[in-house]
Design a protein around this motif. Structure first.
Motif, mmCIF file in Angstrom:
data_model
loop_
_atom_site.group_PDB
_atom_site.id
_atom_site.type_symbol
_atom_site.label_atom_id
_atom_site.label_comp_id
_atom_site.label_asym_id
_atom_site.label_seq_id
_atom_site.Cartn_x
_atom_site.Cartn_y
_atom_site.Cartn_z
ATOM 1 N N ARG A 172 -9.662 -35.131 -51.798
ATOM 2 C CA ARG A 172 -9.113 -33.789 -51.576
ATOM 3 C C ARG A 172 -8.309 -33.750 -50.295
ATOM 4 O O ARG A 172 -8.607 -34.478 -49.345
ATOM 5 C CB ARG A 172 -10.253 -32.765 -51.455
ATOM 6 C CG ARG A 172 -10.928 -32.411 -52.751
ATOM 7 C CD ARG A 172 -12.248 -31.662 -52.508
ATOM 8 N NE ARG A 172 -13.381 -32.482 -52.918
ATOM 9 C CZ ARG A 172 -14.617 -32.322 -52.475
ATOM 10 N NH1 ARG A 172 -14.882 -31.393 -51.569
ATOM 11 N NH2 ARG A 172 -15.578 -33.111 -52.914
ATOM 12 N N THR A 173 -7.311 -32.860 -50.264
ATOM 13 C CA THR A 173 -6.614 -32.561 -49.024
ATOM 14 C C THR A 173 -6.731 -31.062 -48.781
ATOM 15 O O THR A 173 -6.668 -30.259 -49.715
ATOM 16 C CB THR A 173 -5.136 -32.983 -49.069
ATOM 17 O OG1 THR A 173 -4.466 -32.308 -50.133
ATOM 18 C CG2 THR A 173 -5.018 -34.482 -49.253
ATOM 19 N N VAL A 174 -6.906 -30.737 -47.485
ATOM 20 C CA VAL A 174 -7.138 -29.352 -47.080
ATOM 21 C C VAL A 174 -6.232 -29.027 -45.906
ATOM 22 O O VAL A 174 -6.030 -29.870 -45.016
ATOM 23 C CB VAL A 174 -8.621 -29.147 -46.696
ATOM 24 C CG1 VAL A 174 -8.845 -27.832 -45.962
ATOM 25 C CG2 VAL A 174 -9.512 -29.223 -47.937
ATOM 26 N N ASP A 175 -5.677 -27.827 -45.892
ATOM 27 C CA ASP A 175 -4.922 -27.343 -44.747
ATOM 28 C C ASP A 175 -5.913 -27.062 -43.622
ATOM 29 O O ASP A 175 -6.753 -26.169 -43.743
ATOM 30 C CB ASP A 175 -4.153 -26.073 -45.121
ATOM 31 C CG ASP A 175 -3.207 -25.604 -44.027
ATOM 32 O OD1 ASP A 175 -3.603 -25.635 -42.838
ATOM 33 O OD2 ASP A 175 -2.088 -25.171 -44.344
ATOM 34 N N GLN A 200 -4.735 -30.154 -52.478
ATOM 35 C CA GLN A 200 -4.745 -30.962 -53.689
ATOM 36 C C GLN A 200 -6.141 -31.506 -53.944
ATOM 37 O O GLN A 200 -6.905 -31.747 -53.005
ATOM 38 C CB GLN A 200 -3.776 -32.148 -53.568
ATOM 39 C CG GLN A 200 -2.313 -31.777 -53.453
ATOM 40 C CD GLN A 200 -1.421 -33.003 -53.437
ATOM 41 O OE1 GLN A 200 -1.849 -34.117 -53.764
ATOM 42 N NE2 GLN A 200 -0.166 -32.810 -53.055
ATOM 43 N N VAL A 201 -6.459 -31.706 -55.214
ATOM 44 C CA VAL A 201 -7.670 -32.416 -55.627
ATOM 45 C C VAL A 201 -7.239 -33.503 -56.606
ATOM 46 O O VAL A 201 -6.562 -33.215 -57.594
ATOM 47 C CB VAL A 201 -8.693 -31.474 -56.297
ATOM 48 C CG1 VAL A 201 -9.909 -32.278 -56.776
ATOM 49 C CG2 VAL A 201 -9.128 -30.368 -55.346
ATOM 50 N N HIS A 202 -7.599 -34.730 -56.319
ATOM 51 C CA HIS A 202 -7.271 -35.856 -57.194
ATOM 52 C C HIS A 202 -8.567 -36.421 -57.762
ATOM 53 O O HIS A 202 -9.383 -36.990 -57.030
ATOM 54 C CB HIS A 202 -6.518 -36.948 -56.422
ATOM 55 C CG HIS A 202 -5.180 -36.521 -55.913
ATOM 56 N ND1 HIS A 202 -4.028 -36.660 -56.642
ATOM 57 C CD2 HIS A 202 -4.827 -35.941 -54.736
ATOM 58 C CE1 HIS A 202 -3.008 -36.203 -55.950
ATOM 59 N NE2 HIS A 202 -3.465 -35.760 -54.786
ATOM 60 N N GLU A 203 -8.774 -36.249 -59.052
ATOM 61 C CA GLU A 203 -9.944 -36.814 -59.724
ATOM 62 C C GLU A 203 -9.677 -38.288 -60.002
ATOM 63 O O GLU A 203 -8.750 -38.622 -60.745
ATOM 64 C CB GLU A 203 -10.216 -36.064 -61.026
ATOM 65 C CG GLU A 203 -10.378 -34.558 -60.878
ATOM 66 C CD GLU A 203 -11.712 -34.160 -60.293
ATOM 67 O OE1 GLU A 203 -12.593 -35.041 -60.175
ATOM 68 O OE2 GLU A 203 -11.878 -32.974 -59.947
ATOM 69 N N GLY A 217 4.215 -38.871 -48.472
ATOM 70 C CA GLY A 217 5.652 -38.723 -48.295
ATOM 71 C C GLY A 217 6.030 -38.775 -46.825
ATOM 72 O O GLY A 217 5.195 -38.990 -45.939
ATOM 73 N N ARG A 218 7.319 -38.558 -46.557
ATOM 74 C CA ARG A 218 7.800 -38.651 -45.184
ATOM 75 C C ARG A 218 7.138 -37.638 -44.264
ATOM 76 O O ARG A 218 6.941 -37.894 -43.080
ATOM 77 C CB ARG A 218 9.317 -38.467 -45.156
ATOM 78 C CG ARG A 218 10.089 -39.652 -45.727
ATOM 79 C CD ARG A 218 11.573 -39.481 -45.511
ATOM 80 N NE ARG A 218 12.320 -40.642 -45.986
ATOM 81 C CZ ARG A 218 13.631 -40.757 -45.896
ATOM 82 N NH1 ARG A 218 14.355 -39.762 -45.370
ATOM 83 N NH2 ARG A 218 14.244 -41.844 -46.341
ATOM 84 N N ASP A 219 6.819 -36.457 -44.791
ATOM 85 C CA ASP A 219 6.164 -35.438 -43.977
ATOM 86 C C ASP A 219 4.647 -35.514 -44.061
ATOM 87 O O ASP A 219 3.949 -34.605 -43.634
ATOM 88 C CB ASP A 219 6.637 -34.044 -44.392
ATOM 89 C CG ASP A 219 6.303 -33.732 -45.853
ATOM 90 O OD1 ASP A 219 5.876 -34.671 -46.573
ATOM 91 O OD2 ASP A 219 6.463 -32.574 -46.275
ATOM 92 N N GLY A 220 4.138 -36.618 -44.609
ATOM 93 C CA GLY A 220 2.699 -36.801 -44.759
ATOM 94 C C GLY A 220 2.113 -36.125 -45.973
ATOM 95 O O GLY A 220 0.893 -36.164 -46.172
ATOM 96 N N ALA A 221 2.951 -35.499 -46.795
ATOM 97 C CA ALA A 221 2.442 -34.797 -47.973
ATOM 98 C C ALA A 221 1.922 -35.793 -49.005
ATOM 99 O O ALA A 221 2.596 -36.784 -49.311
ATOM 100 C CB ALA A 221 3.536 -33.941 -48.586
ATOM 101 N N PRO A 222 0.720 -35.569 -49.540
ATOM 102 C CA PRO A 222 0.160 -36.490 -50.530
ATOM 103 C C PRO A 222 0.990 -36.537 -51.809
ATOM 104 O O PRO A 222 1.515 -35.519 -52.271
ATOM 105 C CB PRO A 222 -1.235 -35.909 -50.797
ATOM 106 C CG PRO A 222 -1.524 -35.042 -49.623
ATOM 107 C CD PRO A 222 -0.208 -34.492 -49.187
ATOM 108 N N GLN A 223 1.100 -37.735 -52.369
ATOM 109 C CA GLN A 223 1.814 -37.946 -53.625
ATOM 110 C C GLN A 223 0.790 -38.387 -54.673
ATOM 111 O O GLN A 223 -0.270 -37.805 -54.780
ATOM 112 C CB GLN A 223 2.912 -38.987 -53.415
ATOM 113 C CG GLN A 223 3.819 -38.722 -52.215
ATOM 114 C CD GLN A 223 4.686 -37.486 -52.375
ATOM 115 O OE1 GLN A 223 5.206 -37.229 -53.463
ATOM 116 N NE2 GLN A 223 4.854 -36.722 -51.309
ATOM 117 N N GLY A 224 1.078 -39.447 -55.402
ATOM 118 C CA GLY A 224 0.173 -39.907 -56.441
ATOM 119 C C GLY A 224 -0.897 -40.851 -55.927
ATOM 120 O O GLY A 224 -0.830 -41.369 -54.808
#
Length: 319
Positions: free
Chosen positions: A118-121, A129-132, A164-171
């Motif tokens: 999971r990622t949390v603000d 996001q939640v990645h199972e 990503g470049r801004d640290g945003a989670p991808q796949g």
């Protein structure tokens, strides 16, 4: 200066530069000691019944803790020891084990037996996001510039969450472990870090050879045993790398074993063991600020824990 002395000086410079560059490439952070830190508490409470396991410290003197009880995240000031729950968890079957925070104000959470990432603000406490991943027990996490890497204690694999470049989670990608990796019948993989030069990952394997450290190629998942000079890590949990100094929390031994690694992380020598019988109550993970190492006491010897079981965090000097 002779030619030999110039050669040795150049080697030291190159080694130091490589280690510092590797730490920067893989997101390592060292905070300068604050003169005020001498007045900060070296022990402070966490909420009763919280069941802490992981700890993360970012660019400011605050620590985040994950709850095994219900997945809450608690943030505490290192200056005062006071804190509050900043993220409400998803319930008893969705714990938070390991966690890390990045410079973009994001928390990366390992979901344990919930089998997710999971990622949390970190500012709002909202889930991003939640990645199972179908994991058996997603345990610990380390951040690199391009990915967040998670261990699974019951399956021979790592999870790579691309950034990503801004640290945003991808796949998410599953990376099978091979080579020297041996999967035991119980908890096997635990803490995860990077090598000092940033070229590979270090993962605790609590089973192979009586417990040790594996160096994992992030491209292939191939693991090779790190030569620790005969030292064993049967209770190895959280890892913390500061330069070339690796702190390994040995939970049930109520100790931190401290190693000096070579830059590539293929070898290490034991420097010392840190213990504190009066304050260590099965610490699990470690994070640094200034000249201190902070550890949550998980109290795994209390089984089952009660809603009023007390928990705390302790600080010890850096080696």
């Amino acid at each position: 200066m002779t030619s030999t002395e110039r050669s040795l000086a150049r080697r030291r410079l190159l080694t130091t530069t490589a280690a510092l560059t590797g730490a920067a490439l893989l997101g390592g952070t060292a905070h300068a000691a604050d003169a005020r830190q001498a007045t900060w508490p070296t022990r402070f409470p966490l909420p009763d019944g919280f069941q802490p396991e992981g700890i993360a410290i970012g660019s400011e003197p605050y620590a985040w803790f994950g709850s095994l009880a219900n997945g809450d995240v608690y943030r505490a000031s290192l200056a005062t020891g006071r804190g509050r729950v900043v993220h409400r968890g998803l319930g008893p079957d969705r714990p938070v084990v390991g966690l890390k925070t990045d410079r973009h104000g994001r928390l990366f959470l390992s979901g344990g037996a919930g089998g997710d990432l999971r990622t949390v603000d970190a500012r709002t406490g909202e889930i991003e996001q939640v990645h199972e991943v179908g994991g058996a027990f997603v345990n610990d996490v380390v951040l690199t510039p391009r990915a967040a890497w998670f261990t699974d204690s019951f399956l021979p694999r790592l999870y790579r969450l691309d950034l990503g470049r801004d640290g945003a989670p991808q796949g998410v990608e599953t990376v099978p472990l091979s080579g020297d990796w041996e999967q035991g019948p119980d908890f096997t993989a635990n803490g995860i870090e990077r090598t000092p030069d940033g070229s590979a990952l270090l993962v605790v394997n609590a089973f192979a050879g009586g417990g040790g450290l594996m160096r994992v190629d992030p491209r292939t998942g191939s693991a090779s045993a790190v030569d620790l000079g005969g030292a064993l890590l049967p209770n190895g949990d959280g890892l913390l790398l500061l330069g070339r100094t690796l702190y390994v929390v040995q939970q049930w031994q109520n100790a931190i074993d401290v190693f000096r690694l070579n830059s590539s992380g293929t070898r290490g020598s034991l420097i010392t063991r840190v213990t504190d019988p009066d304050r260590f109550r099965i610490p699990t993970t470690a994070a640094a600020w200034g000249d201190r190492i902070y550890l949550p006491n998980a109290r795994f010897d209390i089984d089952p824990p009660a809603p009023d079981t007390d928990y705390d965090t302790v600080a010890v000097p850096r080696v």
